[in-house]
Design an enzyme around this catalytic site. Structure first.
Site, PDB file in Angstrom:
ATOM      1  N   HIS A  72       0.913  -1.294  -0.157  1.00  0.00           N
ATOM      2  CA  HIS A  72      -0.030  -0.085   0.137  1.00  0.00           C
ATOM      3  C   HIS A  72       0.709   1.323   0.004  1.00  0.00           C
ATOM      4  O   HIS A  72       0.307   2.308  -0.428  1.00  0.00           O
ATOM      5  CB  HIS A  72      -0.847  -0.038   0.968  1.00  0.00           C
ATOM      6  N   GLY A  78       4.351   6.113  -4.939  1.00  0.00           N
ATOM      7  CA  GLY A  78       5.894   5.344  -4.770  1.00  0.00           C
ATOM      8  C   GLY A  78       5.999   5.071  -3.305  1.00  0.00           C
ATOM      9  O   GLY A  78       5.265   5.365  -2.515  1.00  0.00           O
ATOM     10  N   PRO A 170      -5.807  -1.610  -5.854  1.00  0.00           N
ATOM     11  CA  PRO A 170      -6.762  -2.432  -6.645  1.00  0.00           C
ATOM     12  C   PRO A 170      -7.801  -2.520  -5.574  1.00  0.00           C
ATOM     13  O   PRO A 170      -7.592  -3.223  -4.562  1.00  0.00           O
ATOM     14  CB  PRO A 170      -5.979  -3.447  -7.402  1.00  0.00           C
ATOM     15  N   HIS A 200      -1.037 -13.467  -1.199  1.00  0.00           N
ATOM     16  CA  HIS A 200      -2.181 -13.921  -0.345  1.00  0.00           C
ATOM     17  C   HIS A 200      -2.216 -15.236   0.195  1.00  0.00           C
ATOM     18  O   HIS A 200      -3.207 -15.816   0.702  1.00  0.00           O
ATOM     19  CB  HIS A 200      -3.624 -13.637  -1.257  1.00  0.00           C
ATOM     20  N   THR A 201      -0.951 -15.762   0.043  1.00  0.00           N
ATOM     21  CA  THR A 201      -0.821 -17.061   0.780  1.00  0.00           C
ATOM     22  C   THR A 201      -0.677 -16.861   2.208  1.00  0.00           C
ATOM     23  O   THR A 201      -0.551 -17.899   2.953  1.00  0.00           O
ATOM     24  CB  THR A 201       0.547 -17.875   0.019  1.00  0.00           C
ATOM     25  N   SER A 255      -3.441 -22.550   5.649  1.00  0.00           N
ATOM     26  CA  SER A 255      -2.306 -22.455   5.358  1.00  0.00           C
ATOM     27  C   SER A 255      -1.949 -20.838   5.410  1.00  0.00           C
ATOM     28  O   SER A 255      -0.780 -20.692   4.593  1.00  0.00           O
ATOM     29  CB  SER A 255      -2.036 -23.014   4.281  1.00  0.00           C
TER      30      SER A 255
HETATM   31  C1  HEM Z   1      -3.748  -7.959  -6.895  1.00  0.00           C
HETATM   32  C2  HEM Z   1      -4.410  -6.813  -6.207  1.00  0.00           C
HETATM   33  C3  HEM Z   1      -4.612  -6.889  -4.928  1.00  0.00           C
HETATM   34  C4  HEM Z   1      -6.015  -6.702  -4.268  1.00  0.00           C
HETATM   35  C5  HEM Z   1      -7.157  -6.495  -4.901  1.00  0.00           C
HETATM   36  C6  HEM Z   1      -5.553  -7.010  -2.859  1.00  0.00           C
HETATM   37  C7  HEM Z   1      -6.946  -6.795  -1.995  1.00  0.00           C
HETATM   38  C8  HEM Z   1      -6.589  -7.305  -0.654  1.00  0.00           C
HETATM   39  C9  HEM Z   1      -7.822  -7.529   0.356  1.00  0.00           C
HETATM   40  C10 HEM Z   1      -9.114  -7.007  -0.031  1.00  0.00           C
HETATM   41  C11 HEM Z   1      -7.322  -7.842   1.704  1.00  0.00           C
HETATM   42  C12 HEM Z   1      -8.053  -8.174   2.739  1.00  0.00           C
HETATM   43  C13 HEM Z   1      -8.388  -6.897   3.746  1.00  0.00           C
HETATM   44  C14 HEM Z   1      -9.218  -7.140   4.752  1.00  0.00           C
HETATM   45  O1  HEM Z   1     -10.486  -7.082   4.585  1.00  0.00           O
HETATM   46  O2  HEM Z   1      -9.091  -7.317   5.864  1.00  0.00           O
HETATM   47  C15 HEM Z   1      -5.932  -8.124   1.279  1.00  0.00           C
HETATM   48  C16 HEM Z   1      -4.941  -8.632   2.360  1.00  0.00           C
HETATM   49  C17 HEM Z   1      -3.550  -8.925   2.049  1.00  0.00           C
HETATM   50  N1  HEM Z   1      -2.885  -8.619   0.913  1.00  0.00           N
HETATM   51 FE1  HEM Z   1      -3.719  -7.800  -0.770  1.00  0.00          FE
HETATM   52  N2  HEM Z   1      -4.297  -7.269  -2.643  1.00  0.00           N
HETATM   53  C18 HEM Z   1      -3.706  -7.172  -3.578  1.00  0.00           C
HETATM   54  C19 HEM Z   1      -2.353  -7.524  -3.827  1.00  0.00           C
HETATM   55  C20 HEM Z   1      -1.538  -7.633  -2.944  1.00  0.00           C
HETATM   56  C21 HEM Z   1      -0.064  -7.548  -2.869  1.00  0.00           C
HETATM   57  C22 HEM Z   1       0.745  -7.027  -4.111  1.00  0.00           C
HETATM   58  C23 HEM Z   1       0.470  -7.832  -1.688  1.00  0.00           C
HETATM   59  C24 HEM Z   1       1.753  -7.832  -1.274  1.00  0.00           C
HETATM   60  C25 HEM Z   1       2.985  -8.128  -2.206  1.00  0.00           C
HETATM   61  C26 HEM Z   1      -0.438  -8.065  -0.967  1.00  0.00           C
HETATM   62  C27 HEM Z   1      -0.388  -8.681   0.420  1.00  0.00           C
HETATM   63  C28 HEM Z   1      -1.716  -8.734   1.244  1.00  0.00           C
HETATM   64  C29 HEM Z   1      -1.644  -9.317   2.758  1.00  0.00           C
HETATM   65  C30 HEM Z   1      -0.236 -10.041   3.044  1.00  0.00           C
HETATM   66  C31 HEM Z   1      -2.967  -9.427   3.079  1.00  0.00           C
HETATM   67  C32 HEM Z   1      -3.332 -10.059   4.512  1.00  0.00           C
HETATM   68  C33 HEM Z   1      -3.260  -8.844   5.443  1.00  0.00           C
HETATM   69  C34 HEM Z   1      -3.584  -9.284   6.921  1.00  0.00           C
HETATM   70  O3  HEM Z   1      -3.504 -10.488   7.237  1.00  0.00           O
HETATM   71  O4  HEM Z   1      -4.064  -8.385   7.793  1.00  0.00           O
HETATM   72  N3  HEM Z   1      -1.703  -8.062  -1.522  1.00  0.00           N
HETATM   73  N4  HEM Z   1      -5.391  -7.780  -0.087  1.00  0.00           N
END
Ligand code: HEM
Ligand SMILES: *[C@@H]1O[C@H](CO)[C@@H](O)[C@H](O)[C@H]1NC(C)=O
Ligand SMILES: *[C@@H]1O[C@H](CO)[C@@H](O)[C@H](O)[C@H]1NC(C)=O
Ligand SMILES: *[C@@H]1O[C@H](CO)[C@@H](O)[C@H](O)[C@H]1NC(C)=O
Length: 328
Positions: A72, A78, A170, A200-201, A255
């Site tokens: 984010h 940037g 996004p 998202h793993t 996981s």
């Molecule tokens: C491709 C577009 C992406 C979308 C639409 C997206 C969207 C989201 C959303 C909606 C959540 C859950 C938020 C919640 O409701 O608590 C999430 C969690 C997360 N995202 Fe993404 N994400 C994207 C790409 C990425 C990227 C590029 C990364 C890091 C390199 C990332 C890392 C994470 C991580 C680690 C979580 C878990 C956070 C937690 O456990 O609190 N995401 N993402």
């Protein structure tokens, strides 16, 4: 880790798929390097590592939060620490925009910054701390010392606007074309999109980030037909129609604290949690990459490459903040 045959193969194949695709007019900072603090604050990276590892040891769930914070930060203006700034009278900051409300880990960044200010005042930027802490948290979770290099030398910005987070982060309801466009506008290609989605793993999501897929996909009270039926039932039990706002679901079922390629298996089985995860199957190149990245060695190599690239998205930073939540 010994580079295996599949990593070498991955590098060749992916180089072939990306050859000729150049990033559209976006600046990736070439001046960052791995020795920025070698003379000015030799213990900087060790301090970041120690504080981060202790925090992840106390609570592994903060590792995904630190990784997401880095994403984010970099996608808006940037990698300039703009996500860390608090709102001020007359300015709503990124962190108070809807896509940021579920972010966390700020307190760990502040703890690191406090320690660094004691050791070397105003030398290490908050933007670098975010990038380093993301790497250290995920590495520690994985059981590795350092999963990817982190070139440093970022400066902290003075601007943070909520509407820019809305425009640049996004949405989880994005389709493939939208995701590709958003990534391309940051100088990231489809390989980066697929590799970075593998983040998202690990981690969790709140029900509101995907509930529409369960109950009102097209606005007619229907479910997303692309979602596995049994998994949709499971999710409806976790997130009943009037779900409690605090409820979270693991994004990679069973996981969610192991940084591995299991996410891609989940996506292929139509159990990607967000529309944006499922969307990676909409395009044939992207679907091929999802299949390709099911191998752990391939995933780790490609993720490392793409996260370093993401960390180079140039910001307009101008200073080293004293406190990460406020400009000097
Ligand atoms: C491709 C577009 C992406 C979308 C639409 C997206 C969207 C989201 C959303 C909606 C959540 C859950 C938020 C919640 O409701 O608590 C999430 C969690 C997360 N995202 Fe993404 N994400 C994207 C790409 C990425 C990227 C590029 C990364 C890091 C390199 C990332 C890392 C994470 C991580 C680690 C979580 C878990 C956070 C937690 O456990 O609190 N995401 N993402
Ligand atoms: C790395 O970058 C810093 C500025 O951030 C610069 O002072 C230093 O000379 C660079 N080192 C190398 C080896 O390029
Ligand atoms: C479903 O979506 C439609 C269109 O977006 C909306 O008008 C309606 O209120 C939604 N229904 C529920 C139960 O959220
Ligand atoms: C997760 O584990 C539980 C308990 O072992 C099991 O019932 C469930 O089917 C698993 N979920 C998935 C998606 O594999």
């Amino acid at each position: 880790m010994r580079p295996s045959f599949s990593v070498v193969l991955a590098t060749i194949l992916v180089a072939a798929t990306t050859a000729g695709v150049c990033s559209a007019g976006v600046e990736l900072s070439p001046e960052l390097n791995e020795s920025s603090y070698l003379l000015s604050c030799p213990s900087a990276e060790q301090i970041v590592k120690e504080v981060t590892q202790a925090a992840v040891q106390r609570n592994p769930a903060v590792a995904p939060k630190l990784l997401r914070l880095h994403f984010h930060d970099c996608f808006v203006r940037g990698c300039d620490g703009s996500i860390l700034l608090n709102s001020t009278p007359g300015n709503k900051a990124e962190k108070d925009a809807p896509p940021s409300l579920t972010l966390g880990g700020y307190e760990i960044i502040d703890e690191i910054k406090t320690k660094l200010e004691e050791r070397c005042p105003q030398v290490v930027s908050c933007a670098d701390i975010v990038a380093l802490a993301a790497r250290d948290a995920v590495s520690f979770l994985h059981g590795s010392y350092s999963l990817w290099p982190v070139p440093t030398g970022r400066k902290d910005g003075r601007i943070s606007r909520a509407e820019e987070a809305v425009a640049n982060i996004p949405s989880p309801f994005s389709d493939f074309a939208t995701l590709r466009r958003r990534f391309q506008s940051k100088g990231l290609d489809v390989v980066d999109l697929v590799a970075l989605s593998g983040a998202h793993t690990i981690g969790v999501s709140h029900c509101e980030s995907f509930a529409k897929r369960l109950y009102n996909f097209t606005g007619k009270g229907d479910a997303d037909p692309s979602l596995d039926k049994r998994y949709a039932d499971f999710l409806r039990r976790k997130c009943p129609p009037k779900f409690n706002n605090g409820v979270t679901v693991e994004m990679d079922p069973n996981s969610s604290l192991s940084f591995d390629s299991h996410y891609y298996q989940v996506v292929e089985q139509h159990m990607g949690l967000f529309r944006s995860d499922a969307a990676l199957l909409e395009d044939s190149t992207s679907a091929w990459l999802v299949d390709f990245m099911r191998n752990d060695d391939v995933f780790l190599a490609k993720f490392a490459h793409s996260v370093v690239k993401m960390g180079r998205i140039a910001g307009d930073g101008v200073e080293i903040r004293k406190h990460c939540w406020v400009v000097n």
